[in-house]
Each structure stands twice: as structure tokens, then as C-alpha cells.
Design a protein around this motif. Structure first.
Motif, PDB file in Angstrom:
ATOM      1  N   TYR A   1       0.849  -1.177   0.000  1.00  0.00           N
ATOM      2  CA  TYR A   1       0.000   0.000   0.000  1.00  0.00           C
ATOM      3  C   TYR A   1       0.890   1.234   0.000  1.00  0.00           C
ATOM      4  O   TYR A   1       2.088   1.152   0.288  1.00  0.00           O
ATOM      5  CB  TYR A   1      -0.891   0.039   1.244  1.00  0.00           C
ATOM      6  CG  TYR A   1      -2.115  -0.834   1.173  1.00  0.00           C
ATOM      7  CD1 TYR A   1      -2.014  -2.217   1.253  1.00  0.00           C
ATOM      8  CD2 TYR A   1      -3.390  -0.278   1.029  1.00  0.00           C
ATOM      9  CE1 TYR A   1      -3.140  -3.024   1.180  1.00  0.00           C
ATOM     10  CE2 TYR A   1      -4.520  -1.072   0.972  1.00  0.00           C
ATOM     11  CZ  TYR A   1      -4.388  -2.444   1.051  1.00  0.00           C
ATOM     12  OH  TYR A   1      -5.504  -3.231   0.986  1.00  0.00           O
ATOM     13  N   ARG A   2       0.280   2.374  -0.264  1.00  0.00           N
ATOM     14  CA  ARG A   2       1.009   3.632  -0.133  1.00  0.00           C
ATOM     15  C   ARG A   2       0.066   4.718   0.365  1.00  0.00           C
ATOM     16  O   ARG A   2      -1.137   4.660   0.153  1.00  0.00           O
ATOM     17  CB  ARG A   2       1.654   4.045  -1.449  1.00  0.00           C
ATOM     18  CG  ARG A   2       0.695   4.549  -2.511  1.00  0.00           C
ATOM     19  CD  ARG A   2       1.458   4.882  -3.802  1.00  0.00           C
ATOM     20  NE  ARG A   2       0.614   5.553  -4.784  1.00  0.00           N
ATOM     21  CZ  ARG A   2       1.045   5.874  -6.000  1.00  0.00           C
ATOM     22  NH1 ARG A   2       2.293   5.591  -6.378  1.00  0.00           N
ATOM     23  NH2 ARG A   2       0.224   6.499  -6.832  1.00  0.00           N
ATOM     24  N   GLN A   3       0.678   5.705   1.007  1.00  0.00           N
ATOM     25  CA  GLN A   3      -0.100   6.818   1.539  1.00  0.00           C
ATOM     26  C   GLN A   3       0.662   8.112   1.317  1.00  0.00           C
ATOM     27  O   GLN A   3       1.756   8.295   1.869  1.00  0.00           O
ATOM     28  CB  GLN A   3      -0.394   6.623   3.028  1.00  0.00           C
ATOM     29  CG  GLN A   3      -1.353   7.655   3.594  1.00  0.00           C
ATOM     30  CD  GLN A   3      -1.865   7.266   4.961  1.00  0.00           C
ATOM     31  OE1 GLN A   3      -1.285   6.434   5.658  1.00  0.00           O
ATOM     32  NE2 GLN A   3      -2.987   7.858   5.358  1.00  0.00           N
TER      33      GLN A   3
ATOM     34  N   LYS B   1      -3.621  12.160   2.238  1.00  0.00           N
ATOM     35  CA  LYS B   1      -4.494  11.282   1.458  1.00  0.00           C
ATOM     36  C   LYS B   1      -4.672   9.942   2.160  1.00  0.00           C
ATOM     37  O   LYS B   1      -3.946   9.602   3.074  1.00  0.00           O
ATOM     38  CB  LYS B   1      -3.924  11.079   0.057  1.00  0.00           C
ATOM     39  CG  LYS B   1      -3.866  12.361  -0.771  1.00  0.00           C
ATOM     40  CD  LYS B   1      -3.489  12.080  -2.200  1.00  0.00           C
ATOM     41  CE  LYS B   1      -3.508  13.351  -3.033  1.00  0.00           C
ATOM     42  NZ  LYS B   1      -3.168  13.095  -4.453  1.00  0.00           N
ATOM     43  N   GLN B   2      -5.645   9.181   1.700  1.00  0.00           N
ATOM     44  CA  GLN B   2      -5.894   7.872   2.275  1.00  0.00           C
ATOM     45  C   GLN B   2      -4.843   6.877   1.805  1.00  0.00           C
ATOM     46  O   GLN B   2      -4.131   7.120   0.836  1.00  0.00           O
ATOM     47  CB  GLN B   2      -7.284   7.378   1.870  1.00  0.00           C
ATOM     48  CG  GLN B   2      -7.428   7.088   0.368  1.00  0.00           C
ATOM     49  CD  GLN B   2      -8.830   6.620   0.009  1.00  0.00           C
ATOM     50  OE1 GLN B   2      -9.786   6.813   0.750  1.00  0.00           O
ATOM     51  NE2 GLN B   2      -8.972   5.978  -1.141  1.00  0.00           N
ATOM     52  N   ARG B   3      -4.780   5.776   2.515  1.00  0.00           N
ATOM     53  CA  ARG B   3      -3.848   4.714   2.147  1.00  0.00           C
ATOM     54  C   ARG B   3      -4.456   3.913   0.995  1.00  0.00           C
ATOM     55  O   ARG B   3      -5.582   3.431   1.093  1.00  0.00           O
ATOM     56  CB  ARG B   3      -3.588   3.818   3.355  1.00  0.00           C
ATOM     57  CG  ARG B   3      -2.417   2.896   3.194  1.00  0.00           C
ATOM     58  CD  ARG B   3      -2.053   2.223   4.528  1.00  0.00           C
ATOM     59  NE  ARG B   3      -1.558   3.192   5.498  1.00  0.00           N
ATOM     60  CZ  ARG B   3      -1.025   2.843   6.668  1.00  0.00           C
ATOM     61  NH1 ARG B   3      -0.921   1.555   6.984  1.00  0.00           N
ATOM     62  NH2 ARG B   3      -0.608   3.762   7.517  1.00  0.00           N
ATOM     63  N   ASP B   4      -3.699   3.779  -0.071  1.00  0.00           N
ATOM     64  CA  ASP B   4      -4.196   3.128  -1.277  1.00  0.00           C
ATOM     65  C   ASP B   4      -3.446   1.832  -1.563  1.00  0.00           C
ATOM     66  O   ASP B   4      -2.240   1.735  -1.344  1.00  0.00           O
ATOM     67  CB  ASP B   4      -4.050   4.048  -2.498  1.00  0.00           C
ATOM     68  CG  ASP B   4      -4.968   5.252  -2.438  1.00  0.00           C
ATOM     69  OD1 ASP B   4      -4.559   6.320  -2.927  1.00  0.00           O
ATOM     70  OD2 ASP B   4      -6.090   5.117  -1.907  1.00  0.00           O
TER      71      ASP B   4
ATOM     72  N   ALA C   1       5.231   9.026  -1.593  1.00  0.00           N
ATOM     73  CA  ALA C   1       4.345   8.518  -0.547  1.00  0.00           C
ATOM     74  C   ALA C   1       5.166   7.667   0.417  1.00  0.00           C
ATOM     75  O   ALA C   1       6.331   7.351   0.148  1.00  0.00           O
ATOM     76  CB  ALA C   1       3.217   7.675  -1.151  1.00  0.00           C
TER      77      ALA C   1
END
Length: 115
Positions: free
Chosen positions: A37-39, A43-46, A91
Motif C-alpha cells: 500500500y502507499r499513503q 491522502k488515504q492509504r491506497d 508517498a
């Protein structure tokens, strides 16, 4: 106790590459989910990439063609090869594992893409 530790982040110029690593330690078995994942700031964690089987990976649209996730079960390692990096890839990147319904996260590794 299960622990995930990411490494390999850093500062890279646009178009550059980085290889992230995640080492998994402790008592683990019956892994249900293994993913990156990345954040980005604010922003939200995607989701970036998720293993659907031990060798099959699904990628987010932004990662397709540029990122490659892999794993080495013998070494308890998960990798994320990132090529053609863009400023919008900046991120914190996290490794995630779900085992027996419990979610484990690493502390993350910072990736900054800037000239």
C-alpha cells in the motif's frame, strides 16, 4: 509476534527506479493477504499491489506496467520494484499481511520522487 519491516525507500529523480523490500518475521502461517500500500501526505492509504496467489499479483491502475511485486517465501521477503517513477508516486509505502483475520502493517518506507 509477527513483525513487518520495510526498507529501500529514498529520494529519486523522475524516471528513476527503486526496489522496496519487506521482511516478515515471527510466527506466521496461513497468510490470507500479502500486499503493498502507499499513503501520500493528506491522502488515504491506497492499494498498490496484492498477491492473489503465491505468484499472481493484481496491481492498481497507476502501478500497471511500472511496478512489479514479488516474493521469496524461503527468505520471508516481499519486494516491490518500481520503475519510471513520477512525482505523484511520492508517498510512504507499506507492507501489509493478513493472517487468521488479523492485519499486520510495517512502519513504512518513504519514497520521494523529485528533481
Amino acid at each position: 509476534q509477527v513483525r513487518l519491516v520495510e526498507s529501500g525507500g529514498g529520494l529519486v529523480q523522475p524516471g528513476g527506479s527503486l526496489r522496496l523490500s519487506c521482511v516478515i518475521s515471527g510466527n506466521f502461517f496461513s497468510i490470507q493477504t500479502l500486499a503493498w500500500y502507499r499513503q501520500a501526505p493528506g491522502k488515504q492509504r491506497d492499494l498498490v499491489a496484492i498477491f492473489t496467489t503465491t505468484s499472481t499479483v493484481n496491481y492498481a491502475d497507476f502501478a500497471k506496467g511500472r511496478f512489479t511485486a514479488s516474493r521469496d517465501n524461503a527468505k520471508n521477503m516481499v519486494y516491490l520494484q518500481m520503475n519510471d517513477l513520477k512525482p505523484e508516486d511520492t508517498a510512504i509505502y507499506f507492507c501489509k499481511m493478513v493472517m487468521l483475520g488479523v492485519t499486520y502493517w510495517g512502519q513504512g518506507t518513504q519514497v520521494t520522487v523529485s528533481s
